[in-house]
Write an enzyme that holds these catalytic residues in place. Structure first.
Site, PDB file in Angstrom:
ATOM      1  N   GLU A 132      24.052  18.550  52.788  1.00  0.00           N
ATOM      2  CA  GLU A 132      24.150  17.317  51.982  1.00  0.00           C
ATOM      3  C   GLU A 132      23.761  16.130  52.848  1.00  0.00           C
ATOM      4  OE1 GLU A 132      28.000  16.911  50.109  1.00  0.00           O
ATOM      5  OE2 GLU A 132      28.127  19.038  49.662  1.00  0.00           O
ATOM      6  N   GLU A 165      35.280  22.056  51.640  1.00  0.00           N
ATOM      7  CA  GLU A 165      36.220  21.095  52.233  1.00  0.00           C
ATOM      8  C   GLU A 165      37.675  21.556  52.273  1.00  0.00           C
ATOM      9  OE1 GLU A 165      35.507  17.486  50.030  1.00  0.00           O
ATOM     10  OE2 GLU A 165      33.440  17.337  50.708  1.00  0.00           O
TER      11      GLU A 165
HETATM   12  C1  XIL Z   1      29.571  13.415  45.324  1.00  0.00           C
HETATM   13  C2  XIL Z   1      28.488  13.027  44.328  1.00  0.00           C
HETATM   14  O1  XIL Z   1      27.324  12.691  45.031  1.00  0.00           O
HETATM   15  C3  XIL Z   1      28.951  11.861  43.490  1.00  0.00           C
HETATM   16  O2  XIL Z   1      28.011  11.580  42.453  1.00  0.00           O
HETATM   17  C4  XIL Z   1      30.329  12.162  42.878  1.00  0.00           C
HETATM   18  O3  XIL Z   1      30.794  11.016  42.186  1.00  0.00           O
HETATM   19  C5  XIL Z   1      31.315  12.546  43.947  1.00  0.00           C
HETATM   20  O4  XIL Z   1      30.807  13.649  44.687  1.00  0.00           O
HETATM   21  N1  XIL Z   1      30.906  16.229  49.372  1.00  0.00           N
HETATM   22  C6  XIL Z   1      30.466  17.079  48.395  1.00  0.00           C
HETATM   23  C7  XIL Z   1      29.721  16.546  47.249  1.00  0.00           C
HETATM   24  O5  XIL Z   1      30.593  18.308  48.547  1.00  0.00           O
HETATM   25  O6  XIL Z   1      29.922  17.280  46.081  1.00  0.00           O
HETATM   26  C8  XIL Z   1      30.045  15.088  46.990  1.00  0.00           C
HETATM   27  O7  XIL Z   1      29.181  14.613  45.967  1.00  0.00           O
HETATM   28  C9  XIL Z   1      29.895  14.280  48.258  1.00  0.00           C
HETATM   29  C10 XIL Z   1      30.823  14.791  49.337  1.00  0.00           C
END
Ligand code: XIL
Length: 371
Positions: free
Chosen positions: A267, A162
């Site tokens: 994701e 990101e």
């Molecule tokens: C999220 C997790 O799912 C949560 O449990 C945590 O509180 C916050 O992060 N982008 C990413 C992930 O790269 O690491 C994030 O995961 C969601 C957005």
């Protein structure tokens, strides 16, 4: 239509294979990794409860259906490296061991990210920003220690997560403020030096935005021009029912495919709830509103049907581009596990994953399995 046929053909072929092998077609053989495995790896994010042995039902699903894993949180800086001289590998060791025991493709997430970053990382003892030289050294130590520990055991790393905004500009993170754009190639170089065999990825959300797409293309091209290793672009894919348009998502898959890197869906989840923020930046939260939590008990059948249909449309898109897509990873096992219940609004009940709160596969999964 053509793609749908492709999926059915794949599952049929797989069942035929099992039937012809003379072995009875037992339930456990009809799984996602069999049905989709000739297209791409099928991955899932693993959470704390699962790693601590408190959710064996979810782990059974993981072992049955998935051949790749990524840690939802335990390798993030604030957990794995909470203080400058303190590393906590308890959960990440368990995570990697679980992947190894089950012969899975293990992905590490994530090395350099502005969120869930330990508070010491970019500041000195007075709370001021550290110098570029100090930050480089800290990044190098962090990346080298973690990547070397799992050398040969973690097969790919989300090296930078990101870094780019929707309009194509760089996120104004501490890494960017102190090192400028150079923090990205530095991170990739440190990761490469720590394990030259591991695959290295740039990972981000909202990749369908034109500005972000263009900037990520430039980032990949610049790394390659400098001879720095990058193996894939990770498209997170935290999507909703109305957002994004599949054609925009496809345009980015196509654009990244031309870069001579793999594309990974890293994701994936699909919120079934009204959209309150078109972002997956974990600090972009809004306060709870009852009207934005319309299905606290169950998803009504019409909405559930629409959700299953759109999931199949995305899956068909991934299959269509599977020559370039090497992995599709879902961000959690069951709806109850999903971060979307608390993001961007805490306390909602969402339905974004492949298995429901009773560990039952959704209709879209059953269709994939030919049930
Ligand atoms: C999220 C997790 O799912 C949560 O449990 C945590 O509180 C916050 O992060 N982008 C990413 C992930 O790269 O690491 C994030 O995961 C969601 C957005």
């Amino acid at each position: 239509m053509k793609n749908k046929k492709l999926l059915y053909a794949a599952s049929l072929a797989c069942m035929l294979l099992m039937a012809c092998s003379g072995k009875p077609v037992v339930e456990s053989e009809r799984n996602l990794k069999n049905v989709l495995g000739n297209h791409f790896l099928v991955g899932v994010a693993i959470n704390h409860l699962q790693l601590q042995g408190q959710d064996s039902a979810a782990l059974d699903i993981v072992k049955t259906h998935f051949n790749s894993i990524v840690p939802e949180n335990c390798m993030k800086c604030m957990i794995i490296h909470p203080e400058e001289n303190v590393y906590d590998f308890e959960l990440s060791d368990r995570f990697v061991a679980f992947g190894e025991e089950n012969g899975m493709f293990v992905v590490g997430h994530c090395l350099i990210w502005h969120s869930q970053l330990a508070s010491w990382f970019c500041t000195d003892e007075n709370g001021a920003d550290v110098s570029p030289e100090v930050l480089k050294q800290r990044m190098k130590d962090h990346i080298t220690t973690i990547v070397k520990r799992y050398k040969g055991r973690v097969h790919g790393w989300d090296v930078v997560n990101e870094a780019i905004l929707e309009d194509g500009s760089y996120r104004n993170s501490k890494f960017y403020q102190i090192l400028g754009e150079e923090f990205v190639p530095l991170a990739f170089q440190y990761a490469y030096e720590a394990d030259p065999e591991a695959e290295l990825y740039y990972n981000d959300y909202n990749m369908h935005f034109e500005g972000k797409r263009r900037a990520v293309i430039k980032l990949v091209e610049d790394l390659k021009a400098r001879g720095i290793r990058i193996d894939a672009v990770g498209m997170q894919g935290h999507v909703g029912m109305e957002y994004p348009q599949i054609s925009d998502f496809e345009a980015s898959i196509e654009a990244f495919s031309k870069l001579n890197v793999k594309v990974m869906i890293t994701e994936f989840d699909m919120s079934a709830l009204p959209m309150v923020r078109y972002s997956a930046n974990v600090t972009d939260t809004v306060s709870f509103e009852q009207s934005m939590n319309p299905y606290p008990n169950e998803l009504p059948s019409r909405e559930l049907e629409a959700w299953n249909k759109r999931m199949m449309e995305f899956m068909n898109l991934f299959v269509k581009h599977s020559r370039h897509i090497s992995r599709v990873t879902f961000w959690g096992v069951t709806d109850g596990d999903s971060w979307k219940n608390d993001f961007p609004m805490r306390g909602r009940t969402d339905y974004p994953l492949l298995f429901d709160r009773n560990y039952e596969p959704k209709q879209f999964v059953k269709e994939l399995l030919g049930e």
